[in-house]
Design a protein around this motif. Structure first.
Motif, PDB file in Angstrom:
ATOM      1  N   THR A  56       0.889  -1.258  -0.116  1.00  9.36           N
ATOM      2  CA  THR A  56       0.073   0.067   0.017  1.00  9.36           C
ATOM      3  C   THR A  56       0.895   1.135   0.069  1.00  9.36           C
ATOM      4  OG1 THR A  56      -1.927   1.200   1.176  1.00  9.36           O
ATOM      5  CG2 THR A  56      -0.288   0.038   2.767  1.00  9.36           C
ATOM      6  N   ASN A  57       0.472   2.282  -0.062  1.00 10.28           N
ATOM      7  CA  ASN A  57       1.136   3.618   0.217  1.00 10.28           C
ATOM      8  C   ASN A  57       0.936   4.434   1.368  1.00 10.28           C
ATOM      9  OD1 ASN A  57      -1.236   5.307  -0.460  1.00 10.28           O
ATOM     10  ND2 ASN A  57      -0.666   5.370  -2.566  1.00 10.28           N
ATOM     11  N   GLY A  58       1.487   5.499   1.469  1.00 12.81           N
ATOM     12  CA  GLY A  58       1.293   6.336   2.630  1.00 12.81           C
ATOM     13  C   GLY A  58       0.027   6.998   2.960  1.00 12.81           C
ATOM     14  N   GLU A  59      -0.673   7.240   1.665  1.00 13.52           N
ATOM     15  CA  GLU A  59      -2.108   7.759   1.707  1.00 13.52           C
ATOM     16  C   GLU A  59      -3.307   6.979   1.879  1.00 13.52           C
ATOM     17  OE1 GLU A  59      -0.005   8.902  -1.162  1.00 13.52           O
ATOM     18  OE2 GLU A  59       0.232  11.087  -0.863  1.00 13.52           O
ATOM     19  N   ALA A  60      -2.944   5.487   1.819  1.00 16.44           N
ATOM     20  CA  ALA A  60      -4.216   4.696   1.574  1.00 16.44           C
ATOM     21  C   ALA A  60      -4.719   4.166   3.060  1.00 16.44           C
ATOM     22  CB  ALA A  60      -3.693   3.485   0.859  1.00 16.44           C
ATOM     23  N   GLY A 120       6.277   4.495   1.859  1.00 17.23           N
ATOM     24  CA  GLY A 120       6.067   5.602   2.504  1.00 17.23           C
ATOM     25  C   GLY A 120       6.512   5.621   3.991  1.00 17.23           C
ATOM     26  N   VAL A 121       6.959   6.592   4.531  1.00  9.85           N
ATOM     27  CA  VAL A 121       7.267   6.561   5.984  1.00  9.85           C
ATOM     28  C   VAL A 121       6.208   6.395   6.833  1.00  9.85           C
ATOM     29  CG1 VAL A 121       7.805   9.151   6.300  1.00  9.85           C
ATOM     30  CG2 VAL A 121       9.304   7.483   7.656  1.00  9.85           C
ATOM     31  N   GLY A 122       4.894   7.322   6.460  1.00  5.64           N
ATOM     32  CA  GLY A 122       4.058   7.496   7.232  1.00  5.64           C
ATOM     33  C   GLY A 122       3.080   6.122   7.091  1.00  5.64           C
ATOM     34  N   TYR A 123       2.466   5.574   8.035  1.00  5.24           N
ATOM     35  CA  TYR A 123       1.748   4.464   7.913  1.00  5.24           C
ATOM     36  C   TYR A 123       0.512   4.424   8.795  1.00  5.24           C
ATOM     37  CZ  TYR A 123       4.583   3.134  12.222  1.00  5.24           C
ATOM     38  OH  TYR A 123       5.094   3.385  13.353  1.00  5.24           O
ATOM     39  N   VAL A 182      15.083   7.142   3.631  1.00  8.37           N
ATOM     40  CA  VAL A 182      15.442   7.637   2.514  1.00  8.37           C
ATOM     41  C   VAL A 182      14.776   8.717   1.737  1.00  8.37           C
ATOM     42  CG1 VAL A 182      15.987   5.241   1.258  1.00  8.37           C
ATOM     43  CG2 VAL A 182      13.782   5.857   1.250  1.00  8.37           C
ATOM     44  N   LEU A 183      13.553   9.192   2.505  1.00  9.16           N
ATOM     45  CA  LEU A 183      12.970  10.539   2.027  1.00  9.16           C
ATOM     46  C   LEU A 183      13.089  11.608   2.917  1.00  9.16           C
ATOM     47  CD1 LEU A 183      10.621   9.989   4.172  1.00  9.16           C
ATOM     48  CD2 LEU A 183       9.433   8.737   2.511  1.00  9.16           C
ATOM     49  N   THR A 184      13.977  11.445   4.186  1.00  8.76           N
ATOM     50  CA  THR A 184      14.149  12.389   5.204  1.00  8.76           C
ATOM     51  C   THR A 184      14.709  13.858   4.300  1.00  8.76           C
ATOM     52  OG1 THR A 184      14.735  10.761   6.442  1.00  8.76           O
ATOM     53  CG2 THR A 184      15.225  12.907   6.989  1.00  8.76           C
ATOM     54  N   SER A 236       3.351  16.927   7.232  1.00  7.40           N
ATOM     55  CA  SER A 236       3.279  15.671   8.192  1.00  7.40           C
ATOM     56  C   SER A 236       2.057  14.901   7.416  1.00  7.40           C
ATOM     57  CB  SER A 236       3.166  15.916   9.612  1.00  7.40           C
ATOM     58  OG  SER A 236       2.445  14.788  10.153  1.00  7.40           O
ATOM     59  N   ARG A 237       0.919  15.297   8.098  1.00  6.99           N
ATOM     60  CA  ARG A 237      -0.301  14.778   7.484  1.00  6.99           C
ATOM     61  C   ARG A 237      -1.497  15.784   7.963  1.00  6.99           C
ATOM     62  NH1 ARG A 237       1.869  11.507   5.132  1.00  6.99           N
ATOM     63  NH2 ARG A 237       1.945   9.397   5.537  1.00  6.99           N
ATOM     64  N   GLY A 238      -2.441  15.963   7.024  1.00  3.98           N
ATOM     65  CA  GLY A 238      -3.692  16.941   7.296  1.00  3.98           C
ATOM     66  C   GLY A 238      -4.125  16.743   8.626  1.00  3.98           C
ATOM     67  N   PRO A 288       0.854  19.633  -3.632  1.00  4.55           N
ATOM     68  CA  PRO A 288      -0.127  18.343  -3.599  1.00  4.55           C
ATOM     69  C   PRO A 288       0.592  17.085  -2.728  1.00  4.55           C
ATOM     70  CG  PRO A 288       0.664  18.780  -5.765  1.00  4.55           C
ATOM     71  CD  PRO A 288       1.442  20.057  -4.924  1.00  4.55           C
ATOM     72  N   HIS A 289       0.973  17.224  -1.607  1.00  2.51           N
ATOM     73  CA  HIS A 289       1.608  16.124  -0.791  1.00  2.51           C
ATOM     74  C   HIS A 289       2.594  15.565  -1.698  1.00  2.51           C
ATOM     75  CE1 HIS A 289       0.756  12.491   2.125  1.00  2.51           C
ATOM     76  NE2 HIS A 289       1.986  12.713   1.815  1.00  2.51           N
ATOM     77  N   MET A 290       3.627  16.238  -1.843  1.00  2.00           N
ATOM     78  CA  MET A 290       4.795  15.936  -2.898  1.00  2.00           C
ATOM     79  C   MET A 290       6.083  15.969  -2.200  1.00  2.00           C
ATOM     80  SD  MET A 290       5.050  19.360  -5.034  1.00  2.00           S
ATOM     81  CE  MET A 290       6.559  20.477  -4.712  1.00  2.00           C
ATOM     82  N   THR A 306      14.604  10.215  -4.914  1.00  2.00           N
ATOM     83  CA  THR A 306      13.770   9.414  -3.403  1.00  2.00           C
ATOM     84  C   THR A 306      12.764   8.332  -4.176  1.00  2.00           C
ATOM     85  OG1 THR A 306      14.533  11.365  -2.287  1.00  2.00           O
ATOM     86  CG2 THR A 306      12.514  10.249  -1.615  1.00  2.00           C
ATOM     87  N   ARG A 307      11.869   8.650  -4.816  1.00  2.00           N
ATOM     88  CA  ARG A 307      10.933   7.716  -5.239  1.00  2.00           C
ATOM     89  C   ARG A 307      11.642   6.368  -5.604  1.00  2.00           C
ATOM     90  NH1 ARG A 307       5.507   9.764  -4.987  1.00  2.00           N
ATOM     91  NH2 ARG A 307       5.705  10.957  -2.761  1.00  2.00           N
ATOM     92  N   GLU A 308      12.679   6.377  -6.474  1.00  2.62           N
ATOM     93  CA  GLU A 308      13.421   5.432  -6.607  1.00  2.62           C
ATOM     94  C   GLU A 308      13.818   4.622  -5.471  1.00  2.62           C
ATOM     95  OE1 GLU A 308      16.535   6.159  -9.647  1.00  2.62           O
ATOM     96  OE2 GLU A 308      14.728   6.874 -11.006  1.00  2.62           O
ATOM     97  N   ALA A 309      14.641   5.393  -4.606  1.00  4.59           N
ATOM     98  CA  ALA A 309      14.937   4.703  -3.215  1.00  4.59           C
ATOM     99  C   ALA A 309      13.782   3.950  -2.617  1.00  4.59           C
ATOM    100  CB  ALA A 309      15.849   5.833  -2.395  1.00  4.59           C
ATOM    101  N   MET A 310      12.702   4.832  -2.475  1.00  6.02           N
ATOM    102  CA  MET A 310      11.635   4.233  -1.384  1.00  6.02           C
ATOM    103  C   MET A 310      11.001   3.062  -2.318  1.00  6.02           C
ATOM    104  SD  MET A 310       9.444   7.712  -1.181  1.00  6.02           S
ATOM    105  CE  MET A 310       7.704   7.121  -0.579  1.00  6.02           C
ATOM    106  N   SER A 311      11.141   2.993  -3.681  1.00  3.44           N
ATOM    107  CA  SER A 311      10.650   1.510  -4.287  1.00  3.44           C
ATOM    108  C   SER A 311      11.675   0.570  -4.024  1.00  3.44           C
ATOM    109  CB  SER A 311      10.511   2.064  -5.638  1.00  3.44           C
ATOM    110  OG  SER A 311       9.786   3.058  -6.271  1.00  3.44           O
TER     111      SER A 311
END
Ligand code: 8YV
Length: 314
Positions: free
Chosen positions: A48-52, A72-75, A96-98, A228-230, A275-277, A284-289
């Motif tokens: 899953t991802n950090g927004e789901a 994602g870091v946030g779960y 990796v996204l810090t 962080s999160r809305g 937009p939550h970017m 970074t998206r490659e490192a997260m992947s």
């Protein structure tokens, strides 16, 4: 036979392609209820991802599930208590996204206080020919209050040092080895800062942590930054604070009902929205992947994870 994986939320195309080459990947959204019922017993891994949102109901509907791998870091969207109850491990992508998230926080601080977006619109509307742009707020040397001094909070603090800012923070406890003043009460921290930067994770406990009281304490010359999160900010209170001049401005990458952003937060000279970017750079998206792939393959091979989420407090 290839391992069957349930892909529960959107992931980068490249990651999806790699997963498809290694595993039998099923898109949750594309499965009918009947198909899901038939396959349910065969999924051992869900991604899953950090927004789901991954609910207890979904977790308990997958009897063989062993791992939820979060891109994602946030779960905060994953019901980790339900996962623990079902002996399902959870992994995420910290570290990796810090840098990216801290960079965007600095960008929002600068863009909001120096009104960079409004200044661009001013030029585009031909305003410059009628005279210079209005004066804005100085960033260097100002005071920053960081709410949540984890990896990202500390990376922001290090960047703020480069801007000769006075740094203080709030967290559940003072962090050993950090020299910045720890101020337990967030309102007190807010009352002593020009920028209040929200880095604390989303959670039930942190829901609307930044409320009317904190915003009033931040005051008419204070700027709120949220990467962080809305859910951590009471968005109604924030809108009211912006409309009534209770705070000076806000730089926001996250919102309570993404991808919806309240109209009241748009087209305001003192609000910059993205937009939550924060982690959305190529590298970074490659490192997260890669980290997701490592967690999934580690689990598939010998039930090990590179980056499990921290254990739940009892
Ligand atoms: C991503 C995030 O936007 O890491 C997080 O917690 O919110 C972001 O990096 C998200 O996980 C990608 O869907």
């Amino acid at each position: 036979m290839k391992l069957k994986i349930l892909k529960q939320a959107s992931l980068p195309d490249q990651l999806t392609a790699e997963l498809n080459s290694l595993y039998d990947v099923y898109e949750y959204e594309a499965l009918t209820r009947e198909e899901l019922a038939v396959l349910a017993e065969q999924f051992t891994i869900m991604i899953t991802n950090g927004e789901a949102t991954v609910t207890r109901q979904l977790i308990s509907s997958l009897p063989s599930l062993e791992l939820i791998a979060v891109f994602g870091v946030g779960y905060d969207g994953v019901d980790v208590r339900a996962a623990a109850d079902h002996r399902v491990a959870v992994s995420h992508t910290p570290g990796v996204l810090t840098d990216d998230v801290a960079d965007l926080a600095m960008g929002l601080m600068l863009a909001t206080s120096r009104q960079i977006v409004t200044a661009q619109k001013f030029i585009e509307a031909g305003g410059w020919r009628q005279g210079g742009f209005q004066w804005t707020r100085k960033v260097s040397g100002s005071r920053v209050g960081i709410v949540g001094m984890g990896r990202i909070g500390q990376a922001i603090a290090r960047r703020c040092e480069g801007f000769a800012m006075q740094i203080a923070y709030s967290d559940r406890k003072a962090i050993p080895g950090l020299d910045y003043p720890w101020i337990e009460d967030i309102s007190t921290l807010a009352s002593q800062t020009d920028f209040l930067v929200i880095c604390t994770p989303g959670s039930a406990e942190n829901q609307a942590l930044i409320d009317e009281r904190v915003l009033s304490a931040l005051g008419a010359s204070g700027i709120l930054i949220n990467i962080s999160r809305g859910s951590v900010v009471d968005e109604f209170a924030l809108i009211k604070a912006l409309e009534q001049g209770i705070i000076a401005g806000a730089g926001l990458d996250v919102f309570s009902q993404e991808p919806e952003v309240p109209q009241a937060l748009l087209r305001r000279a003192n609000v910059v929205v993205t937009p939550h970017m924060a982690s959305a750079t190529w590298s970074t998206r490659e490192a997260m992947s890669r980290l997701v792939l490592e967690n999934v393959s580690g689990w598939a091979k010998n039930k090990t994870l590179v980056t499990p989420v921290p254990a739940l407090e009892p």
